[in-house]
Design an enzyme around this catalytic site. Structure first.
Site, PDB file in Angstrom:
ATOM      1  N   LYS A 106      20.701  45.498  29.853  1.00 26.38           N
ATOM      2  CA  LYS A 106      22.030  46.197  30.804  1.00 26.38           C
ATOM      3  C   LYS A 106      23.571  45.970  31.087  1.00 26.38           C
ATOM      4  O   LYS A 106      23.583  45.084  29.559  1.00 26.38           O
ATOM      5  CB  LYS A 106      21.871  45.247  32.477  1.00 26.38           C
ATOM      6  CG  LYS A 106      21.268  43.697  31.918  1.00 26.38           C
ATOM      7  CD  LYS A 106      20.967  43.052  33.056  1.00 26.38           C
ATOM      8  CE  LYS A 106      21.025  41.895  32.905  1.00 26.38           C
ATOM      9  NZ  LYS A 106      20.117  40.477  33.949  1.00 26.38           N
ATOM     10  N   TYR A 155      54.758  33.682  26.296  1.00 24.46           N
ATOM     11  CA  TYR A 155      55.273  33.831  27.951  1.00 24.46           C
ATOM     12  C   TYR A 155      55.549  32.090  28.272  1.00 24.46           C
ATOM     13  O   TYR A 155      54.727  31.071  27.428  1.00 24.46           O
ATOM     14  CB  TYR A 155      54.510  34.299  28.563  1.00 24.46           C
ATOM     15  CG  TYR A 155      54.354  35.764  28.806  1.00 24.46           C
ATOM     16  CD1 TYR A 155      55.366  36.505  27.904  1.00 24.46           C
ATOM     17  CD2 TYR A 155      53.193  36.513  27.764  1.00 24.46           C
ATOM     18  CE1 TYR A 155      55.907  38.026  28.204  1.00 24.46           C
ATOM     19  CE2 TYR A 155      52.828  38.178  27.881  1.00 24.46           C
ATOM     20  CZ  TYR A 155      53.842  38.643  27.746  1.00 24.46           C
ATOM     21  OH  TYR A 155      54.358  40.213  27.645  1.00 24.46           O
TER      22      TYR A 155
HETATM   23  C1  LIG Z   1      19.034  39.734  33.209  1.00 24.04           C
HETATM   24  C2  LIG Z   1      17.997  39.497  33.948  1.00 24.04           C
HETATM   25  C3  LIG Z   1      16.774  38.836  32.728  1.00 24.04           C
HETATM   26  C4  LIG Z   1      17.298  38.615  31.448  1.00 24.04           C
HETATM   27  O1  LIG Z   1      17.590  37.337  31.923  1.00 24.04           O
HETATM   28  P1  LIG Z   1      17.788  36.035  30.299  1.00 24.04           P
HETATM   29  O2  LIG Z   1      18.732  35.373  30.745  1.00 24.04           O
HETATM   30  O3  LIG Z   1      19.419  37.248  29.403  1.00 24.04           O
HETATM   31  O4  LIG Z   1      16.818  36.448  29.169  1.00 24.04           O
HETATM   32  C5  LIG Z   1      15.365  39.342  33.327  1.00 24.04           C
HETATM   33  N1  LIG Z   1      15.262  40.123  34.342  1.00 24.04           N
HETATM   34  C6  LIG Z   1      16.023  40.213  35.120  1.00 24.04           C
HETATM   35  C7  LIG Z   1      15.323  40.505  36.586  1.00 24.04           C
HETATM   36  C8  LIG Z   1      17.810  40.174  35.055  1.00 24.04           C
HETATM   37  O5  LIG Z   1      18.949  40.629  35.144  1.00 24.04           O
END
Ligand SMILES: *Cc1c(COP(=O)(O)O)cnc(C)c1O
EC number: 5.1.1.1
Length: 816
Positions: A485, A710
């Site tokens: 994602k 700045y």
């Molecule tokens: C992002 C996510 C993960 C992965 O989590 P990590 O801590 O990056 O391993 C697993 N399950 C779901 C539903 C997620 O949204």
């Protein structure tokens, strides 16, 4: 040189009955993706961490391979005309065959080991000696239990010197590498802490490594390692006068170093085009080897001055006119060529393929034969356009090319560049592959889009390493979903997903439908779970074969109605159970009715049931985690009363994979760990995947009283050298790093941010950095400066930093 199948049987599997005893074998294959020349190939079905090598036999047979080394004899009727060499351990058979091959040659062989610098010393020796010796060496860093035998297999009659590096990660491995390499001269580079996991102590590690040197005439090393090799003949270099090679002086200049040495009565001065101590050490190893071999260093001064950095990574980047460029301007031989083609095919860019290729620098083979193989490989990988550069390729390749290939030839790189028009290249994937002396980096350079020079460099090898580390923790049969994602946590879309697809990952997880659609458009075929789907995206889900998470009664109702309206049924979905994260999911009270409804309607098919842990990384919250798990267990039990078919259960994210092996269930969901960021310490050794780097645009000498940036926030109170770096908050470098909160890594030192971070630029204080100049590279995070550290300085978590790097920062991928 080739072996007949019957000779090979005599070496590795004496009682084999062969269908084709006279079949010739020239090439050894261990990775089915690198198949090049099916007819003369012997495939070793090596077992990977989660897949047996024999799984590839059928596909290779269909591609024409007829010789297989396997653990279990298959049904011979299904493989007419094939030879099967049945052995108890295919890896050992590969090693035995390489050892036998090595024993056919009498020549000096330099065996190199040590924790760091093996590849550089090997490649530099090659650069220094290639004019007088015909050298056989490991391609790239092929120094493992598989890489070494494949390297030694290349030894042929015309070679006058072997240079092989050996790398190990487990006790016991060096013995085997020794028997394959059989070095006559040893080089020990150094003892660092790399790969120390399997070893009890430094002494144990050194002792294991020293096994490479059994039987050598001398071990070449630096004085500080003398004590490690008490029983051997040593040839050492160092400051002390009792070394064979005495280092008199080392002067580091701006971009070069001068090394003054004495050997016997003579004094030598060698200049190398690097200023860092690591390069100096590697060069001193090379000097010692040359002196040991009886060479006069004065004859080598030009070549030392031209040593080039060893960057054997296949680089790829988005180039001009929508082209994707794969740059491998390092070597041209059939082995590395096939690796590069396989790599190109793996990118699945969906674009037409073009190859720019130089003369092959491979001796000892009939040249016309060689170019026939080149043409075969080009055809196999469906390369539509070929540009050949060099006299030999211009002469021999045209006649061998498949009909319909568009081809043009040039006598030299200069000639090609004179005719180069950017407009001749559009939306194609271009492999630029040339022997060093053709200087193809000049060609690659022409394809570069001239953009803002901040890049996020993604090391795909590190990612594969990380996947394997986690896979090794799983029971056989436990699946893995990789969470990609948010543009793979900022690291990239399809490039990452195709690596995952090639490395036995079972599912991909994305947050939104658009992300899944992008992956499908790039040709990713793995099942994709979409965490957060909504009604507006149902068309896209069905059009692109995506699998939504169903987390609420409303979503269930609407998706069922949609599926029914489309005349579909049994659409694969995932059910999320709320167990304590309080984000998305069905409560355990409602889940039984939901399961019952889905089964009765038959519109959806429950692929998996999962929940998400709120604090799996935190030991202080383990009681809460247990409670979540208990609730999840209840939900599963209730669902199993209604759902008659099997479904996959999963709850573990990266931290839970390590901290809670009991929670792996049928599948795990790997997220941040994939990218090499450790959120908990444990049994995996991860490699950082992403490096964010930029460059210095300008240097300024400022005096006390002046200010920077700045609102004049950066006050100067002593004479300071300030560098302006090409990165700002619009790139994802947060304003939280202003005024010394954040630091960057420049030429080996950490230096603070001065004043406020601007939109596109940030100023840092480089007063303490020796030799700093405009154009120098600056590392924002990476191996040298972990993203965890940066997150801590900014009061956030690595996830936020990684996903916050803006899309205007170019992603550059590489693979060794
Ligand atoms: C992002 C996510 C993960 C992965 O989590 P990590 O801590 O990056 O391993 C697993 N399950 C779901 C539903 C997620 O949204």
């Amino acid at each position: 040189m080739f072996y007949s199948a019957s000779t090979i049987a005599a070496i590795i599997a004496p009682h084999t009955r062969l269908t084709q005893p006279d079949a010739p074998v020239r090439y050894l294959l261990t990775d089915s993706r690198h198949l090049l020349q099916a007819a003369d190939t012997l495939f070793f079905a090596l077992d990977g961490p989660r897949r047996s090598g024999s799984a590839y036999v059928t596909a290779l047979y269909e591609q024409g391979v007829r010789n297989f080394v396997v653990r279990d004899a298959p049904d011979k009727d299904a493989f007419a005309g094939a030879n099967f060499f049945v052995v108890s351990d295919p890896l050992q058979a590969l090693q035995q065959l390489a050892q036998h091959h090595r024993e056919q040659f009498f020549l000096p062989v330099i065996g190199i080991t040590g924790s760091n610098g093996k590849t550089i010393v090997k490649e530099w020796l090659y650069q220094l000696l290639q004019e007088e010796e015909k050298i056989c060496r490991n391609p790239r860093s092929y120094n493992s239990q598989v890489g070494v035998p494949l390297s030694v297999w290349q030894l042929a009659e015309e070679h006058s010197l072997g240079i092989f590096e050996a790398g190990i990660s487990q006790p016991g491995e060096m013995r085997r590498l020794h028997d394959i390499i059989q070095p006559t001269i040893g080089v020990f580079t150094n003892l660092g802490d790399a790969h120390s996991a399997g070893f009890a102590s430094d002494a144990a590690k050194a002792k294991e490594k020293a096994q490479l040197f059994e039987g050598v005439a001398a071990i070449i090393t630096q004085e500080k390692y003398q004590h490690l090799f008490t029983d051997a003949t040593l040839f050492t270099w160092g400051r002390r006068e009792d070394n064979e090679v005495v280092v008199k002086e080392i002067q580091a200049g701006h971009n070069s170093s001068k090394l003054v040495l004495s050997f016997g009565a003579k004094i030598y001065t060698v200049t190398i085009p690097f200023a860092d101590t690591v390069a100096q050490e590697n060069a001193l190893h090379c000097c010692a080897v040359l002196l040991y071999l009886g060479k006069d260093l004065n004859d080598f001064s030009d070549r030392f001055a031209q040593l080039h950095a060893v960057d054997m990574r296949l680089q790829f980047f988005d180039g001009i006119n929508g082209c994707t460029i794969i740059n491998d301007s390092y070597s041209a031989d059939i082995t590395s060529f096939s690796l590069a083609l396989a790599f190109m095919a793996q990118q699945q860019t969906g674009q037409a393929r073009t190859v720019i290729l130089s003369d092959f620098m491979e001796s000892g083979r009939e040249a016309s034969d060689l170019y026939r193989n080149v043409a075969g490989a080009l055809a196999k990988y469906k390369v539509q356009k070929v540009i050949g550069i060099g006299a030999q390729i211009s002469d021999l390749l045209p006649g061998a090319l498949a009909a319909g290939t568009s081809a043009s030839f040039f006598p030299s790189t200069d000639e090609f560049l004179q005719h180069f028009r950017t407009s001749s290249f559009h939306n194609e994937t271009i492999l630029v592959k040339g022997a060093r002396r053709f200087q193809f980096e000049r060609i690659a350079h022409h394809f570069e889009q001239k953009v803002h020079q901040t890049v996020l460099q993604i090391n795909l090898n590190a990612m594969v390493h990380n996947i394997r580390q986690y896979q090794a923790l799983l029971q056989p049969g436990t699946r893995m979903m990789a969470m990609v994602k948010a543009f793979s946590y900022g690291s990239g879309g399809a490039e990452i997903a195709s690596v995952l697809q090639q490395n036995n990952v079972d599912y991909l997880g994305v947050a939104y439908v658009d992300e899944g659609v992008d992956l499908r458009r790039e040709g990713i075929s793995l099942p994709i779970m979409v965490i957060n789907a909504d009604a507006s995206s149902f068309d896209a889900i069905v059009d692109h074969n995506l699998q939504p998470v169903i987390y609420s009664p409303e979503l269930l109702e609407r998706f069922e109605a949609y599926i029914s309206g489309q005349g579909l049924s049994s659409w694969p979905v995932h059910l999320e159970v709320e167990t304590g994260m309080n984000r998305l999911g069905f409560s355990v009270n409602s889940i039984a009715a939901i399961g019952q409804r889905i089964v009765e309607k038959g519109l959806l098919k429950i692929e998996t049931v999962f929940s998400h842990l709120a604090a799996s990384e935190d030991p202080a919250q383990d009681a809460f985690t247990s409670q979540q798990v208990q609730t999840f267990g209840q939900a599963i039990a209730l669902l199993q009363q209604h759902i008659t078919y099997p479904f996959i259960r999963h709850i573990a994210n990266s931290a839970a994979i390590i901290r809670h092996p009991a929670l792996h269930y049928d599948m795990v969901r790997l997220g941040i760990g994939l990218y090499g960021v450790e959120t908990v310490s444990g049994s995996v050794e991860l490699q950082p995947v992403a490096t964010l780097r930029s460059t210095i645009a300008q240097l300024k000498q400022l005096q006390p009283g002046e200010t920077v940036s700045y609102n004049r926030r950066g006050a100067i109170d002593h004479p300071s050298l300030i560098a302006t770096v090409r990165i700002g908050y619009a790139d994802g470098y947060s304003r939280r790093f202003s005024n010394g909160a954040g630091k960057m890594w420049v030429r080996g030192r950490l230096v603070p941010v001065v004043g406020t971070v601007c939109m596109d630029m940030t100023m840092i204080d480089v007063t303490t950095v020796p030799g700093v100049s405009e154009g120098d590279e600056v590392i924002i995070f990476g191996q040298e400066l972990p993203v965890q550290q940066l997150a801590q300085w900014g009061g956030t978590i690595p996830y936020e930093i990684m996903t916050g790097i803006s899309q205007r920062v170019k992603r550059v991928y590489y693979q060794e």
